[in-house]
Write an enzyme that holds these catalytic residues in place. Structure first.
Site, PDB file in Angstrom:
ATOM      1  N   ASP A   6       0.847  -1.186   0.000  1.00  0.00           N
ATOM      2  CA  ASP A   6       0.000   0.000   0.000  1.00  0.00           C
ATOM      3  C   ASP A   6       0.887   1.242   0.000  1.00  0.00           C
ATOM      4  O   ASP A   6       2.110   1.152   0.140  1.00  0.00           O
ATOM      5  CB  ASP A   6      -1.003  -0.008   1.177  1.00  0.00           C
ATOM      6  CG  ASP A   6      -0.329   0.018   2.528  1.00  0.00           C
ATOM      7  OD1 ASP A   6      -1.022  -0.209   3.524  1.00  0.00           O
ATOM      8  OD2 ASP A   6       0.904   0.258   2.601  1.00  0.00           O
ATOM      9  N   LEU A   7       0.263   2.387  -0.200  1.00  0.00           N
ATOM     10  CA  LEU A   7       0.997   3.634  -0.412  1.00  0.00           C
ATOM     11  C   LEU A   7       1.212   4.348   0.911  1.00  0.00           C
ATOM     12  O   LEU A   7       0.252   4.618   1.652  1.00  0.00           O
ATOM     13  CB  LEU A   7       0.240   4.534  -1.382  1.00  0.00           C
ATOM     14  CG  LEU A   7      -0.076   3.909  -2.755  1.00  0.00           C
ATOM     15  CD1 LEU A   7      -0.792   4.926  -3.636  1.00  0.00           C
ATOM     16  CD2 LEU A   7       1.176   3.397  -3.442  1.00  0.00           C
TER      17      LEU A   7
ATOM     18  N   ASP B 236      -5.842   2.375  -1.172  1.00  0.00           N
ATOM     19  CA  ASP B 236      -4.481   2.413  -1.706  1.00  0.00           C
ATOM     20  C   ASP B 236      -3.793   1.064  -1.542  1.00  0.00           C
ATOM     21  O   ASP B 236      -2.572   0.984  -1.480  1.00  0.00           O
ATOM     22  CB  ASP B 236      -3.663   3.511  -1.011  1.00  0.00           C
ATOM     23  CG  ASP B 236      -3.516   3.270   0.484  1.00  0.00           C
ATOM     24  OD1 ASP B 236      -2.513   3.726   1.057  1.00  0.00           O
ATOM     25  OD2 ASP B 236      -4.393   2.621   1.084  1.00  0.00           O
TER      26      ASP B 236
END
Length: 537
Positions: free
Chosen positions: A407-408, A450
């Site tokens: 994920d970001l 995300d």
């Protein structure tokens, strides 16, 4: 005789056209209904997964409090320290410390200080080991805590034993978590699209009692029976609810997460059948309506034109018989014996083209059901189908699959500072970078928000090396600045967790869980890095 032949040919054209339309409508409707049901089940899964992760975070916070207590020079937390901690954890309604007899010696707001809670489960269970209690109404605290809404106060309890410097039992740390945090988790999942679709999200206790959901259902026990042969997998069915209406009902059982072992919670996503299957009804109407119109037109044309010559019409009828097997307008050749038959043969070929266009429309609808609408990446529904045949292929080849979850880092900051539109543009740009990194034959899917997962095929001996190589490329590409409209610039990183099938588990669901655990470790170690799951020794 000639009239009977004409009638027979005309009836045959009409029947074949309608049969093709009916078969196409049934097949497409069944597939679309299955996709809608799986989407409902996945909504329930996302909700219970968020709750599990949140409870895991709360348990880790309690363990942190235990560590703070052990670090106190006097060996005990004071009321001021408890209140400071409460202010920093907005989900905590009450914190208290008891002595060995169950008398509260320090508590937030001084509430219950000097009173005995020795008979309460938070003491009787908490003195034995770390204990997590299910949702319950407040008893002693119901009249003592602020309650501006007037609704019954509910808690989830966490308790743990305290020890003095010699290791002897010295009391219990008791924590009452406000159940409002769970309602906030549920509300955070209600996008405008879900509200328009009349979707409800509910949370049930282990015995089926509604803990979260519409006010009219709270406290009721739902009698639904589901196949529990594999409770780790989301399921769906069409159920009749207590209000007498039928709903597409997705269900996901809590399996716990991290330090949270689970309390048997069950998340449910429901949507009225009429609203959920409205696209199916529209698709059926389109296919059958078009088929009926085309069939009527050809029946009339066949009756008029077949009166002149039977042979060309017979040839056309034979060609119509082959539509279902050839599925191409090449089965129809132009009849050039007369202008009328030439037009008829052209019209019949056009009919087949329209039917093929309908099939392509169905295929596009199936693609929409398997694709994330923002990024164009495959979604969880596609991933489930992909893994079914890919695992068998890898097993035959004795190869491995790398499950790379990431994920970001910093994405929430972009949403908060630049807005959700900027966040969407960032996700689209990150998607392009992911596609540039992706090898031929591998797949990257968006799980939601995300969160992404990459499925990588690999020889077993080089899986770890390949996972590192691809992760380094991802870390480099994603970390580059993203230039947004109006001169704005955003920059995010990513944290990655990897697990390898079958080295880290024969069940792919277990490999996903371990990749997710590795992702959590990557974040815990400072983010913007890869952690590959390691088997415990």
């Amino acid at each position: 005789m000639r009239t009977r032949i004409i009638a027979l040919v005309t009836t045959l054209v009409f029947t074949i056209t309608m049969l093709i339309s009916w078969v196409a409508s049934r097949e497409s409707a069944a597939q679309l209904e299955a996709n809608i049901g799986e989407t409902s089940a996945n909504k329930a899964y996302h909700m219970v997964d968020k709750l599990n992760r949140s409870m895991d975070a709360r348990i880790k916070e309690v363990k942190l409090l235990l560590g703070l207590k052990d670090g106190q020079s006097g060996g005990q937390l004071t009321r001021d320290q408890l209140e400071y901690l409460q202010r920093n954890y907005d989900v905590v309604s009450w914190l208290g410390i008891t002595d060995t007899q169950g008398t509260v010696v320090a508590a937030t707001g001084g509430i219950l200080e000097g009173q005995s809670i020795a008979q309460r489960p938070v003491f009787t269970e908490g003195r034995q080991a770390l204990w997590i209690g299910d949702v319950h109404d407040a008893v002693l605290l119901s009249q003592l805590l602020p309650n501006p809404t007037g609704e019954p106060i509910q808690f989830v309890d966490i308790a743990a034993p305290l020890e003095d410097a010699s290791g002897a039992f010295s009391g219990v740390l008791a924590v009452h978590l406000s159940w409002e945090w769970a309602a906030r988790v549920k509300d955070s999942m209600f996008s405008p699209a879900l509200q328009e679709q009349q979707t409800d999200l509910l949370l049930l206790s282990e015995d089926g009692t509604v803990l979260l959901g519409p006010p009219s259902l709270r406290g009721q026990a739902l009698p639904f029976t589901h196949d529990k042969s594999d409770p780790s997998m989301p399921q769906w069915s069409v159920e009749t609810w207590p209000d007498g209406q039928r709903y597409v009902t997705g269900i996901a059982h809590s399996q716990g997460f991290g330090d949270f072992p689970g309390l048997g919670w069950v998340a449910i996503s429901r949507q009225p059948v009429d609203a959920a299957f409205a696209p199916v009804a529209r698709l059926n109407e389109l296919i059958l309506g078009t088929g009926l119109l085309v069939a009527l037109l050809f029946s009339i044309a066949g009756w008029v034109l077949a009166a002149r010559l039977i042979a060309p019409l017979t040839r056309l009828a034979r060609a119509a018989d082959t539509i279902q097997t050839t599925q191409t307008h090449g089965a129809f050749t132009l009849e050039t014996g007369s202008p009328e038959f030439e037009r008829l043969s052209t019209s019949m070929r056009d009919m087949v083209e329209r039917l093929l266009d309908q099939r392509q429309t169905i295929s596009r609808l199936e693609d929409l059901a398997n694709t994330d609408p923002l990024t164009g990446l495959p979604n969880r529904s596609f991933l489930d189908q992909y893994l079914q045949h890919t695992l068998a292929e890898m097993e035959r080849q004795q190869h491995s699959l790398i499950v790379l979850m990431f994920d970001l880092d910093g994405f929430k900051r972009v949403n908060d500072t630049l807005g959700h539109h900027a966040g969407d543009l960032l996700l689209i740009e990150v998607t392009q970078r992911l596609k540039a990194t992706l090898r031929s034959g591998d797949v990257v899917a968006r799980l939601g928000g995300d969160e992404f997962v990459m499925i990588i095929k690999s020889p077993s001996v080089s899986s770890a090396t390949l996972a590192n190589d691809i992760s380094q490329r991802l870390l480099t590409h994603i970390a580059k600045p993203v230039y947004l409209p109006d001169g704005q610039t955003a920059q995010v990183g990513c944290s990655l967790g990897a697990a390898i099938w079958p080295q880290h588990g024969h069940a792919i669901s277990q490999v996903f869980q371990r990749a997710d655990a590795a992702l959590y470790q990557a974040k815990h170690q400072g983010k913007h890095r890869l952690v590959i799951y390691e088997q415990p020794h």
